[in-house]
Design a protein around this motif. Structure first.
Motif, PDB file in Angstrom:
ATOM      1  N   ASN A 408      45.103  44.392  32.958  1.00  0.00           N
ATOM      2  CA  ASN A 408      44.787  42.981  33.196  1.00  0.00           C
ATOM      3  C   ASN A 408      43.461  42.581  32.556  1.00  0.00           C
ATOM      4  O   ASN A 408      43.342  41.481  31.990  1.00  0.00           O
ATOM      5  CB  ASN A 408      44.747  42.709  34.697  1.00  0.00           C
ATOM      6  N   PHE A 421      48.020  35.806  35.217  1.00  0.00           N
ATOM      7  CA  PHE A 421      48.121  34.830  36.300  1.00  0.00           C
ATOM      8  C   PHE A 421      49.458  34.105  36.353  1.00  0.00           C
ATOM      9  O   PHE A 421      49.671  33.286  37.250  1.00  0.00           O
ATOM     10  CB  PHE A 421      46.997  33.794  36.172  1.00  0.00           C
ATOM     11  N   ASP A 565      46.381  43.881  43.378  1.00  0.00           N
ATOM     12  CA  ASP A 565      46.817  43.336  42.097  1.00  0.00           C
ATOM     13  C   ASP A 565      48.288  42.969  42.097  1.00  0.00           C
ATOM     14  O   ASP A 565      48.783  42.409  41.119  1.00  0.00           O
ATOM     15  CB  ASP A 565      46.547  44.357  40.988  1.00  0.00           C
ATOM     16  N   CYS A 584      42.651  37.699  41.869  1.00  0.00           N
ATOM     17  CA  CYS A 584      42.653  36.785  40.723  1.00  0.00           C
ATOM     18  C   CYS A 584      41.280  36.136  40.528  1.00  0.00           C
ATOM     19  O   CYS A 584      40.776  36.053  39.396  1.00  0.00           O
ATOM     20  CB  CYS A 584      43.726  35.718  40.916  1.00  0.00           C
TER      21      CYS A 584
END
Length: 681
Positions: A408, A421, A565, A584
């Motif tokens: 990520n 996202f 996550d 996030c």
């Protein structure tokens, strides 16, 4: 009857609660016991009672060490406060007399969380001490060391006060390293040695304690002792290195080496990949790639942020503390129950039909007692095995999270925010994002604790059900309830299996026709008829599929509960998942404030601006280096200016998420103390 008379005398004298004269006791010799007592030889009053000390021989007395906890905190708290004052004076002297002590760095923060390089081991060790102390605090009768005896009503208030006391108490252990001065390293040596020696001395003197389990206090303090041992070795090494250098220790910019390596890695030329045919990967290669997704291996040119390392370490300690608490709470007690089982307890189990008995009178014998103890042993095995499985699954999920963190972060570094996202988002700091960034490591530890508890409850229930409904009935041939239900319902299960197989076979051979490398529908009239006729059976199959959906959803959420996550909700409502939302927002702050390419170029600009090289750069100068990206260096050569501009353009092209921040800085140039005229890259 004469041998009972002394016992009667003793019992009567004790019941009256006063001394009796010899004449009064002599009168009892002439009494007819048969006329006054209904004698029974098995009456428990006349049975000899054992010594009370023998009954409590396993009880552990409260040990009092030479240095009790209250004295330890009373002595060390003022010392810690004095160390902080000395370090503060050291910073003030820097501002008052810059030539004094050669300008030692100031105590800006306990940890540089947004820097990629630094004292990672030290940070993890101090946080491990703090978190382990808080875990022990929850079950302690005296949460605050200064308060020796507290009532149940005021104990909760002392716990709240202790939540603020322990971070302040251990703050100097990490602050001494942040100063980056030999005086700070010297104080760190003294504090770490004092803490370590006192903890070791207390555990050597009193390895056993009466709380929960005799060795629980010792085992729960293992992370604290190991972390203090690491600090006791780390500070002397740093102190010795500081004396080997001339003058004070001039530290390089935190993360400077990593940022340069990251920049070299992304700018390096790579060999073109060979075209490989579209051959389907083998089963072994797919299994190998799936296994590698759960194993974190270091990657060249990338370094996991400090906050993620800290969250993983706290999660591991949380697993250890929770597993230890569950183990010492259940296993010793179940062993006591198994060793203390008698035929009376077994008779109760026989009456309820839990234990089969071959005796027609219903009286339990040695065989029934052995079966009862075997059942209790099976419970112990189920608990321990489920706890081991829960810990292994939690560790594997945490390792899987570490792999996903790297993926990520790499996606966000190159501007692919939609892949992380699932929708376009601006990587800008906000109030909610900053709060989530602060809470991320604590949330990870808390979610890991709750996830392990839920897994233990679910897996232990499943293990007990499988053991007592399948394994034990197969061994003993009794209590075959599950097999009887399956035997009575075998026509139903057979009908469902045949219907599912029939639909799949007819679909493959009758209703699909392969023509020109494509499959087309055929025999539609028969397909419609079969769909109508099998509707009732498909309703029953749908009920079973719905039950399986509930089971697999519950198991998936239980197993992945510790992963922040991964959202436990769908993409449309994932904002209601507090763990995933925190993750996030954490990524937003981490990427926007600690992008390695941005900091690498800032450090290069600062080096080109300063003629003395990177030794005079401070960690705070990286933030100020962004201003140099909007104005050329007056003393730098034209070649260096062009190089800096090209690097800036390359960064903005490959990282579109940085472009809004640059525009915002250029618009607010005057507020930042820059020139009003801007220079295009």
């Amino acid at each position: 009857m004469k041998h009972l008379q002394p016992l009667v005398k003793k019992f009567t004298a004790n019941s009256l609660g006063k001394e009796m004269s010899s004449e009064t006791l002599t009168n009892y010799d002439n009494l007819d016991i048969h006329s006054n007592f209904s004698y029974d030889e098995n009456w428990y009053i006349y049975e000899p009672m054992g010594d009370l000390d023998d009954m409590n021989r396993d009880a552990i007395s409260d040990c009092r060490p030479t240095i009790p906890s209250n004295l330890y905190h009373i002595c060390m708290a003022p010392v810690s406060l004095a160390v902080l004052l000395v370090l503060s004076l050291l910073i003030k002297r820097k501002h008052l007399y810059k030539s004094c002590l050669n300008g030692a760095p100031g105590l800006l923060s306990p940890v540089h969380f947004l820097e990629e390089e630094g004292n990672r081991g030290l940070t993890v060790a101090v946080f491990s001490i703090l978190f382990s102390s808080l875990c022990v605090l929850v079950l302690d009768a005296n949460p605050l060391p200064f308060v020796s005896s507290s009532s149940a009503r005021s104990r909760e208030y002392w716990k709240i006060l202790a939540l603020f006391y322990y971070p302040a108490f251990y703050y100097p252990l990490i602050a001494c390293a942040t100063v980056q001065h030999r005086i700070g390293y010297f104080f760190g040596c003294l504090l770490s040695w004092c803490h370590c020696v006192v903890h070791l001395w207390q555990k050597v003197e009193c390895p056993e304690s009466p709380k929960i389990y005799k060795y629980y206090s010792l085992l729960s303090s293992v992370p604290i002792i190991l972390s203090l041992a690491v600090l006791s070795l780390w500070y002397p090494v740093r102190l010795v290195k500081s004396f080997r250098r001339k003058g004070e220790t001039a530290e390089e910019v935190l993360g400077n080496g990593y940022y340069k390596e990251y920049l070299k890695n992304i700018l390096a030329k790579r060999a073109p990949e060979k075209n490989i045919g579209k051959a389907k990967p083998s089963v072994f290669s797919r299994f190998q790639s799936y296994l590698y997704s759960y194993i974190y291996t270091p990657q060249e040119g990338f370094l996991i942020p400090l906050k993620l390392i800290l969250s993983l370490a706290m999660a591991v300690i949380a697993v250890y503390q929770v597993a230890l608490l569950l183990l010492v709470t259940f296993v010793p007690n179940i062993q006591i129950v198994r060793s203390g089982m008698t035929k009376d307890v077994t008779a109760l189990l026989v009456q309820f039909g839990l234990i089969p008995s071959e005796n027609t009178m219903g009286l339990p014998g040695d065989k029934e007692l052995a079966i009862a103890k075997h059942y209790v042993w099976a419970l112990e095995v189920c608990f321990v095995s489920s706890l081991v499985v829960s810990c292994l699954l939690t560790f594997s999920m945490l390792m899987r999270s570490l792999v996903r963190h790297r993926i990520n972060l790499q996606r966000l570094y190159r501007g692919a925010g939609v892949d992380v996202f699932h929708r376009p988002r601006q990587l800008q700091p906000s109030q909610q994002a900053l709060v989530c960034w602060m809470c991320f490591a604590a949330f990870q530890a808390a979610f890991t604790c709750l996830g392990l508890l839920i897994q233990q409850i679910v897996f232990f229930t499943c293990a007990v059900a499988f053991t007592f409904l399948v394994v034990i009935p197969l061994q003993s041939g009794a209590n075959m309830y599950l097999f009887k239900v399956a035997e009575n319902m075998w026509p139903f299960w057979l009908t469902l299996v045949v219907s599912v197989l029939a639909q799949n076979l007819l679909t493959h051979f009758c209703f699909l026709e392969k023509a020109h490398s494509q499959k087309e529908l055929t025999n539609r009239r028969a397909l419609y008829i079969l769909t109508y006729l099998l509707f009732p059976l498909n309703v029953l199959v749908g009920v079973l599929a719905g039950v399986w959906r509930v089971v697999i959803s519950a198991l998936y959420n239980v197993v992945h509960f510790c992963q922040l996550d991964v959202s436990l909700l769908s993409h449309g409502v994932e904002a209601f998942d507090p763990g995933f939302r925190t993750y996030c927002y954490y990524l937003k702050i981490e990427v926007s404030q600690s992008h390695p390419a941005m900091k690498a170029f800032c450090s290069l600009l600062l080096q080109s601006q300063s003629p003395q090289g990177p030794k005079e750069l401070q960690p705070s100068d990286i933030e100020e280096g962004v201003m140099l990206m909007q104005q050329p260096a007056q003393k730098a050569s034209h070649r260096k200016q062009n190089c800096a501009r090209w690097c800036l353009a390359y960064t903005l092209l490959n990282n579109p998420s940085l472009l809004p921040y640059r525009k915002g800085v250029l618009l607010n140039a005057a507020a930042n103390g820059m020139q009003t005229s801007t220079v295009k890259p």
